[in-house]
Every structure is written in structure tokens, then in C-alpha cells.
Scaffold this active site. Sequence first.
Site, mmCIF file in Angstrom:
data_model
loop_
_atom_site.group_PDB
_atom_site.id
_atom_site.type_symbol
_atom_site.label_atom_id
_atom_site.label_comp_id
_atom_site.label_asym_id
_atom_site.label_seq_id
_atom_site.Cartn_x
_atom_site.Cartn_y
_atom_site.Cartn_z
ATOM 1 N N LYS A 151 39.784 33.336 39.640
ATOM 2 C CA LYS A 151 40.958 34.026 39.099
ATOM 3 C C LYS A 151 42.127 33.936 40.072
ATOM 4 C CE LYS A 151 42.077 38.638 37.157
ATOM 5 N NZ LYS A 151 41.487 39.975 36.894
ATOM 6 N N SER A 166 41.850 41.781 32.479
ATOM 7 C CA SER A 166 42.829 40.800 32.929
ATOM 8 C C SER A 166 42.229 39.446 33.296
ATOM 9 C CB SER A 166 43.592 41.354 34.149
ATOM 10 O OG SER A 166 42.718 41.590 35.251
ATOM 11 N N SER A 179 38.448 44.827 33.395
ATOM 12 C CA SER A 179 39.034 43.491 33.471
ATOM 13 C C SER A 179 38.019 42.365 33.616
ATOM 14 C CB SER A 179 40.041 43.416 34.616
ATOM 15 O OG SER A 179 41.236 44.066 34.254
#
Length: 518
Positions: free
Chosen positions: A99, A180, A204
Site C-alpha cells: 500500500k 482504504s 481499512s
Amino acid sequence: MKQLAIIGALLLTGCMTPKAMPERSIAELSADMAAGRTSSEELVATYLKRIDTIDRAGPTLRSVIATNPEALAQARALDAERRAKGPRGPLHGVPILVKDNIETRDAMATTAGSLALAANVTRRDAPLIARLRAAGAVILGKTNLSEWANFRDGDSTSGWSAVGGLVKNPYALDRNACGSSSGSGAAVAADLAPAAIGTETDGSIACPANMTGLVGLKPTVGLISRTFVVPISASQDTPGPMTRSVADAALLLTAMAGSDPADAATAGADARKRDYAAALTPDVLKGRRIGVLRYRTGHDARVDALFEAALAQLRERGAELVDIAESGVPRTLGDHELKILLTEFKAGLNAYLATTPPAVTTRTLAEIIAFNAASEAEMKLFGQRLFVDAEATKGLDDPDYLKARTEAKRLAGADGIDRLLGANRVTMLVAPTMGPAWMTDLVNGDQYSGGSSSQLAAVAGYPHLTVPMGLVKGLPVGLSFIGPAWSEAELLAAGHAYEQASRKWRAPTFVERSTELP
């Protein structure tokens, strides 16, 4: 009917080699490299081609912000090391996506999806990345995310960032991938890598794993270092693995877990970590009492039906299930959590920005607010109310913040998960993770369906594992396993036993519209 599944299948065939078949587990890829059927260099080349063909063209998932220009060279070096010395372990030569709020020393920026950090090429590895490299993993690239890990505005659209655009859900391209860790979920579901690393503050990892049919683990806060990870909350942030199987998640967790002198929360990690893959025993559910969070049902009859089927399979494996009708946790928990996140975000982000390279000209939250306000690209879909509210907080010595932190930990931990476990004499809790993916709506923002099972574990800092539970009209939903602090081994073992009994993972079909799903 316009069906991108057929097109996608042709694209996949064109970008595969016989030595690197899609949807292979880490163990299978490792075995293939050990047997000489493929190499790390071939795997990296194949996944890079898949990213070009599927993510940048074809369905255009936009799940990968950047590929690592050094990945092929790193793979070649690991292949040479394997020939000379043998493998370091099961991750030797395995490509992993990360990420884009986690720093790597490669020639890639760490942007958190924001144009304000477009020049943030730090050339330093977060300790969790250093641990993955030490285990032999290849950093394939950076995944897209909800900008600033979805902590900029309450009306945001999950999966959108100014740097990477909007992540699409590979099960239906008009559906949201949640966030996210949107790109990490979509990329692994689409087999652009065998696994990815996400981060979670509250939901997330769990939410995108739920919506893209993956296994996602939010570990105990402090099991994995957060150093050089763009922060939201020191109380709740943690990285974690997102994979297609529980066994793969266990392998990644084993590599990443450990203490870091720069992150005080990890002081006990070395004493707590273990070989999580070795703990995946088949009979772990026999005689185990598991609490069923009945108050998390009733949102969607189709999800509830899958949940009942999952409970039946847990019983068949020997589990004793105990219904829990109410959480007993007051709604004020949410107010406390927001106070904590706003206060810790300002303090943590300002501290992080002070360590970034000189090319990063936004050095405080206040400067990022001003940058965004002047940027049409940043503000075209939603605002920055959470940023403004965070900037107005009074610091980590604020009595109201300190009270909120104490109350939140008590409500979610001692009087929350711990009380539910103790009062019902159970070792873990299960619930539907949440509902299926909603239609992406760039006007109204996210439309969460079926609630979420993430909050208690997130605020308490306890582990939360989600495992595929089945499909609702072609869209995945997950089964959550929640336990006390440091219970990752037990949750992974239970999740693995359920996974092996249920076999609910299904590959995405890349249909353009969800009305085309079977």
C-alpha cells in the site's frame, strides 16, 4: 450482454507464461521455484505484464499506483542467491505489492494518494518492509488507496486518490472496492500479485478484503511496526496482510511481526510473535467455544443466510457456538474514537512530515490543507473537513483527548471484547464482516451496506481476521473472527479450518456492470 470476463480471460492468457500460472498460493509459487519450474524473475515479469494488461488497460482497475523499477533486478539477485545458497524461506523470490502509505527504499514515492506527497521518495524501508526483504520477498510495486487512508473528509469516495484515480472492484467494475486498502484488495483479487500489504485504523483491511473476496488480517496493534508508515492514529494504526488464503496471510504475518525500537507499541512483539503458519492445525475447532455476534445480523437476509451456513460448518468441525444478543457497548464509543483519531492524526502527521525529503514542501497538516484548497485536482470530488477538524485539535496533552482515549480503550477492550469473551466463556467471536460492495457514487460518496464488524477490534487494538464467506449475487462477503490481544495464531487457525471446510473463494469476473453478474 457486455461481459468483460471473456475479454479478461483472453488478456490473462496472453500475459501468462506456462511457468507462472495465475491464482497460485505463496506455497505453490515457492514450490515451483524450488523445482525449477519458474523463477522469481519470471514471476515478476509475468505480474508486471498482468498489471500493464489488466490494471492499466483492459478493465483498468487502477489498483496499482506505481511498479517498482528495481523489481526485476531484485528478483534476478534472489534467483542467483537461491542457486548459490538455497532459499531463505517460503517468501524467497515471491512478489508482494505494498500500500502506498508504506515506505520502501526503492525508486518510488510514498504518496498516501496525495499530490502533496508526490515527491516523497525517501529511499528508506519501513521496518516491516525490511523484514519482508530479509525473508526474500520482492517488492513489486505500490497499491492505490483511499487518499490519506480515507481520513480527509466524511463524504469521501473509497478507493479514490488524486494520484491514482478510482480503484474498481474486479467482481463488478461499477462497484466499490472499499478502503482504504482498496488497491491492495483489488490487485490481489485480480491476481496482479499473490499477496499485498494493507493498513487499517478502523476497517481499512477488513472492508476491502470483504468486498474483494480476500483474507484480510488486522493484527494486534504493536505486533507489526508502524515506523515510516504515513500515520493516522498511534492508538489504532497497524499494517496487515491481504491474501487469497489464510495460509498465505500466516506466512506474511510471520515475516512482518517483531519489535522495533522506534515504535514503542511493538515492545512486546518479539516475545509474542510465533510461526503462524505452523499453527494452522486441522482440528483446532474441536471443542472450542465461539461467540456468535447475533446483534451484527439483520441487515441483509442474503448475508445472514451465508452466515448461518458458515456457522453450520463451524459446528461440523466441532465448535460449540454461543449466541450473543447485544454488545452492551454504548454509542459514545464512536465519539471517543473520532476525538482520538483527529488529535493523533495532527500530531502523528506533523511528526512524519518533518522526516520527509526536502523535495516535499508541505511540512505540516496546515500546509497540506492550504495545498489542497489551491488544487482543483485534489478538491474535485470531496472536501477536507476531517483535516480542518484535526488541525483545530489541542495536542496529545489535551485532557479531553486523554479522557477519550482512556474511555475508548475501556469500552472496546475491557468492557467490550474482553467482557463478551469472559461473560460467555468463549475464546473468540464471529460475525458477518459487512455487506456486499455498494455501487460507486462520486456524487454522494460511500453508501456502507450491512454495517461493519471492525470497530470494537479497531479501537481496542485487538486482532480481526476476515475470510471469504460466499457471494451475494456475485459479490463477495466475509466472515469475521475477532479475539483478544495477541490471539492471531488462534484466529488464523480457526479461519483456516473454516476456509478448508467451506472453500468459498471465487475468482472475479471483471463484468462491467453488476447487473451482468450471475
